[in-house]
Scaffold this motif. Structure first.
Motif, PDB file in Angstrom:
ATOM      1  N   THR A  19      59.959 -10.833  18.839  1.00 46.44           N
ATOM      2  CA  THR A  19      59.630 -11.016  20.242  1.00 46.44           C
ATOM      3  C   THR A  19      58.155 -10.770  20.545  1.00 46.44           C
ATOM      4  OG1 THR A  19      60.180  -8.717  20.750  1.00 46.44           O
ATOM      5  CG2 THR A  19      61.929 -10.352  21.058  1.00 46.44           C
ATOM      6  N   SER A  20      57.400 -10.262  19.596  1.00 49.40           N
ATOM      7  CA  SER A  20      56.015  -9.861  19.868  1.00 49.40           C
ATOM      8  C   SER A  20      55.066 -11.042  19.924  1.00 49.40           C
ATOM      9  CB  SER A  20      55.530  -8.903  18.793  1.00 49.40           C
ATOM     10  OG  SER A  20      54.181  -8.581  19.015  1.00 49.40           O
ATOM     11  N   MET A  21      54.197 -11.051  20.938  1.00 54.86           N
ATOM     12  CA  MET A  21      53.160 -12.080  21.053  1.00 54.86           C
ATOM     13  C   MET A  21      51.802 -11.510  20.647  1.00 54.86           C
ATOM     14  SD  MET A  21      54.203 -14.013  24.521  1.00 54.86           S
ATOM     15  CE  MET A  21      52.916 -15.219  24.343  1.00 54.86           C
ATOM     16  N   ARG A  22      51.762 -10.281  20.314  1.00 53.61           N
ATOM     17  CA  ARG A  22      50.476  -9.637  20.010  1.00 53.61           C
ATOM     18  C   ARG A  22      50.246  -9.627  18.494  1.00 53.61           C
ATOM     19  NH1 ARG A  22      49.805  -8.554  25.060  1.00 53.61           N
ATOM     20  NH2 ARG A  22      51.231  -7.351  26.277  1.00 53.61           N
TER      21      ARG A  22
ATOM     22  N   ASN B 278      59.642 -17.184  32.810  1.00 56.67           N
ATOM     23  CA  ASN B 278      60.959 -17.460  32.245  1.00 56.67           C
ATOM     24  C   ASN B 278      61.942 -16.349  32.555  1.00 56.67           C
ATOM     25  OD1 ASN B 278      60.338 -15.450  30.404  1.00 56.67           O
ATOM     26  ND2 ASN B 278      60.405 -16.771  28.635  1.00 56.67           N
ATOM     27  N   TYR B 279      63.212 -16.719  32.517  1.00 53.06           N
ATOM     28  CA  TYR B 279      64.301 -15.824  32.867  1.00 53.06           C
ATOM     29  C   TYR B 279      65.460 -16.111  31.916  1.00 53.06           C
ATOM     30  CZ  TYR B 279      61.335 -16.159  36.934  1.00 53.06           C
ATOM     31  OH  TYR B 279      60.236 -16.173  37.746  1.00 53.06           O
ATOM     32  N   HIS B 280      65.920 -15.073  31.219  1.00 53.55           N
ATOM     33  CA  HIS B 280      67.021 -15.250  30.277  1.00 53.55           C
ATOM     34  C   HIS B 280      67.619 -13.904  29.925  1.00 53.55           C
ATOM     35  CE1 HIS B 280      64.460 -13.789  27.005  1.00 53.55           C
ATOM     36  NE2 HIS B 280      63.516 -14.536  27.519  1.00 53.55           N
ATOM     37  N   ASP B 281      68.757 -13.958  29.290  1.00 52.00           N
ATOM     38  CA  ASP B 281      69.385 -12.746  28.784  1.00 52.00           C
ATOM     39  C   ASP B 281      68.501 -12.206  27.664  1.00 52.00           C
ATOM     40  OD1 ASP B 281      71.013 -10.742  27.804  1.00 52.00           O
ATOM     41  OD2 ASP B 281      72.657 -12.079  27.249  1.00 52.00           O
ATOM     42  N   SER B 282      68.048 -10.984  27.784  1.00 53.94           N
ATOM     43  CA  SER B 282      67.152 -10.426  26.771  1.00 53.94           C
ATOM     44  C   SER B 282      67.893  -9.821  25.584  1.00 53.94           C
ATOM     45  CB  SER B 282      66.224  -9.386  27.393  1.00 53.94           C
ATOM     46  OG  SER B 282      66.982  -8.330  27.951  1.00 53.94           O
ATOM     47  N   VAL B 283      69.187  -9.574  25.714  1.00 50.01           N
ATOM     48  CA  VAL B 283      69.941  -8.922  24.638  1.00 50.01           C
ATOM     49  C   VAL B 283      69.842  -9.686  23.315  1.00 50.01           C
ATOM     50  CG1 VAL B 283      72.247  -8.184  23.885  1.00 50.01           C
ATOM     51  CG2 VAL B 283      71.448  -7.667  26.202  1.00 50.01           C
TER      52      VAL B 283
ATOM     53  N   ASP C 245      43.135 -21.776  31.166  1.00 46.29           N
ATOM     54  CA  ASP C 245      43.339 -20.662  32.098  1.00 46.29           C
ATOM     55  C   ASP C 245      44.825 -20.413  32.377  1.00 46.29           C
ATOM     56  OD1 ASP C 245      43.737 -23.001  33.533  1.00 46.29           O
ATOM     57  OD2 ASP C 245      42.584 -22.347  35.282  1.00 46.29           O
ATOM     58  N   PHE C 246      45.665 -20.787  31.435  1.00 44.90           N
ATOM     59  CA  PHE C 246      47.112 -20.630  31.531  1.00 44.90           C
ATOM     60  C   PHE C 246      47.504 -19.176  31.802  1.00 44.90           C
ATOM     61  CE2 PHE C 246      50.972 -19.620  28.973  1.00 44.90           C
ATOM     62  CZ  PHE C 246      51.899 -20.342  29.707  1.00 44.90           C
ATOM     63  N   VAL C 247      48.539 -19.002  32.625  1.00 46.83           N
ATOM     64  CA  VAL C 247      49.111 -17.679  32.907  1.00 46.83           C
ATOM     65  C   VAL C 247      50.620 -17.778  32.714  1.00 46.83           C
ATOM     66  CG1 VAL C 247      49.518 -15.913  34.679  1.00 46.83           C
ATOM     67  CG2 VAL C 247      47.301 -17.065  34.549  1.00 46.83           C
ATOM     68  N   MET C 248      51.177 -16.758  32.059  1.00 45.72           N
ATOM     69  CA  MET C 248      52.614 -16.720  31.855  1.00 45.72           C
ATOM     70  C   MET C 248      53.132 -15.336  32.189  1.00 45.72           C
ATOM     71  SD  MET C 248      54.906 -17.554  28.470  1.00 45.72           S
ATOM     72  CE  MET C 248      54.079 -16.379  27.407  1.00 45.72           C
ATOM     73  N   ASP C 249      54.228 -15.313  32.912  1.00 48.23           N
ATOM     74  CA  ASP C 249      54.987 -14.085  33.124  1.00 48.23           C
ATOM     75  C   ASP C 249      56.235 -14.217  32.276  1.00 48.23           C
ATOM     76  OD1 ASP C 249      53.332 -12.672  34.981  1.00 48.23           O
ATOM     77  OD2 ASP C 249      53.857 -14.199  36.463  1.00 48.23           O
ATOM     78  N   GLU C 250      56.174 -13.592  31.095  1.00 50.09           N
ATOM     79  CA  GLU C 250      57.224 -13.733  30.092  1.00 50.09           C
ATOM     80  C   GLU C 250      58.124 -12.514  30.159  1.00 50.09           C
ATOM     81  OE1 GLU C 250      59.601 -14.511  26.854  1.00 50.09           O
ATOM     82  OE2 GLU C 250      58.454 -12.654  26.969  1.00 50.09           O
ATOM     83  N   GLN C 251      59.401 -12.754  30.184  1.00 49.38           N
ATOM     84  CA  GLN C 251      60.374 -11.680  30.388  1.00 49.38           C
ATOM     85  C   GLN C 251      60.231 -10.553  29.373  1.00 49.38           C
ATOM     86  OE1 GLN C 251      64.289 -13.059  31.175  1.00 49.38           O
ATOM     87  NE2 GLN C 251      65.217 -11.102  30.740  1.00 49.38           N
ATOM     88  N   LEU C 252      59.965 -10.867  28.129  1.00 50.20           N
ATOM     89  CA  LEU C 252      59.879  -9.837  27.093  1.00 50.20           C
ATOM     90  C   LEU C 252      58.450  -9.382  26.819  1.00 50.20           C
ATOM     91  CD1 LEU C 252      62.478 -11.345  24.620  1.00 50.20           C
ATOM     92  CD2 LEU C 252      62.825  -9.454  26.224  1.00 50.20           C
ATOM     93  N   ALA C 253      57.501 -10.289  26.848  1.00 47.85           N
ATOM     94  CA  ALA C 253      56.122  -9.963  26.481  1.00 47.85           C
ATOM     95  C   ALA C 253      55.252  -9.607  27.681  1.00 47.85           C
ATOM     96  CB  ALA C 253      55.492 -11.132  25.727  1.00 47.85           C
ATOM     97  N   GLY C 254      55.781  -9.760  28.892  1.00 46.38           N
ATOM     98  CA  GLY C 254      55.004  -9.443  30.079  1.00 46.38           C
ATOM     99  C   GLY C 254      54.017 -10.546  30.431  1.00 46.38           C
TER     100      GLY C 254
END
Length: 132
Positions: free
Chosen positions: A128-131, A114-119, A33-42
């Motif tokens: 960057t895609s998780m889909r 997570n939090y990071h420079d997205s550039v 039941d893991f949940v992630m709020d990923e800076q690039l993938a949402g």
């Protein structure tokens, strides 16, 4: 297992698994039941997106090493400062720093943000895609 050990395993399984071309042990550290709020993938929910991410990382990068710089643990929560050294499959080097927040339950990661420079992860340069 302590929260600190789960977090240390997270990075060990990621780094060693990537080097060996098999991230299944890393994927196994996430709760169903893991949940992630990923800076690039949402927002991602469940372990399946992490299995997809693992496959895509192995396809999209020739090098991926995350260095732990600081780990702060309080109960079932951890905050990690990290640095990544990566090379995309098209030869672009990525070096950046960031921070992750974790919650751990029953020896599994149940939440991650997570939090990071997205550039450096611009989609024209890096995977960057998780889909699927």
């Amino acid at each position: 297992m302590s929260t600190r050990k789960v977090i240390e395993n997270y990075y060990e399984y990621l780094n060693n698994g990537f080097a060996q071309g098999d991230l299944s042990k890393w994927v196994g550290i996430f709760a169903e039941d893991f949940v992630m709020d990923e800076q690039l993938a949402g927002r991602q929910e469940g372990v399946q997106p992490m299995a997809i991410l693992a496959d895509k990382m192995l396809e999209g990068y020739t090098k991926w090493i995350m260095h732990l710089r600081k780990v702060l643990v309080e109960g079932d929560q951890a905050f990690v400062l990290w640095e990544v050294e990566a090379t995309t499959s098209n030869g672009v080097d990525i070096n950046t720093k960031g921070a992750n927040y974790y919650r751990v339950k029953n020896d599994k990661v149940v939440y991650l943000s997570n939090y990071h420079d997205s550039v450096p992860f611009n989609t024209d340069v890096a995977f960057t895609s998780m889909r699927t």
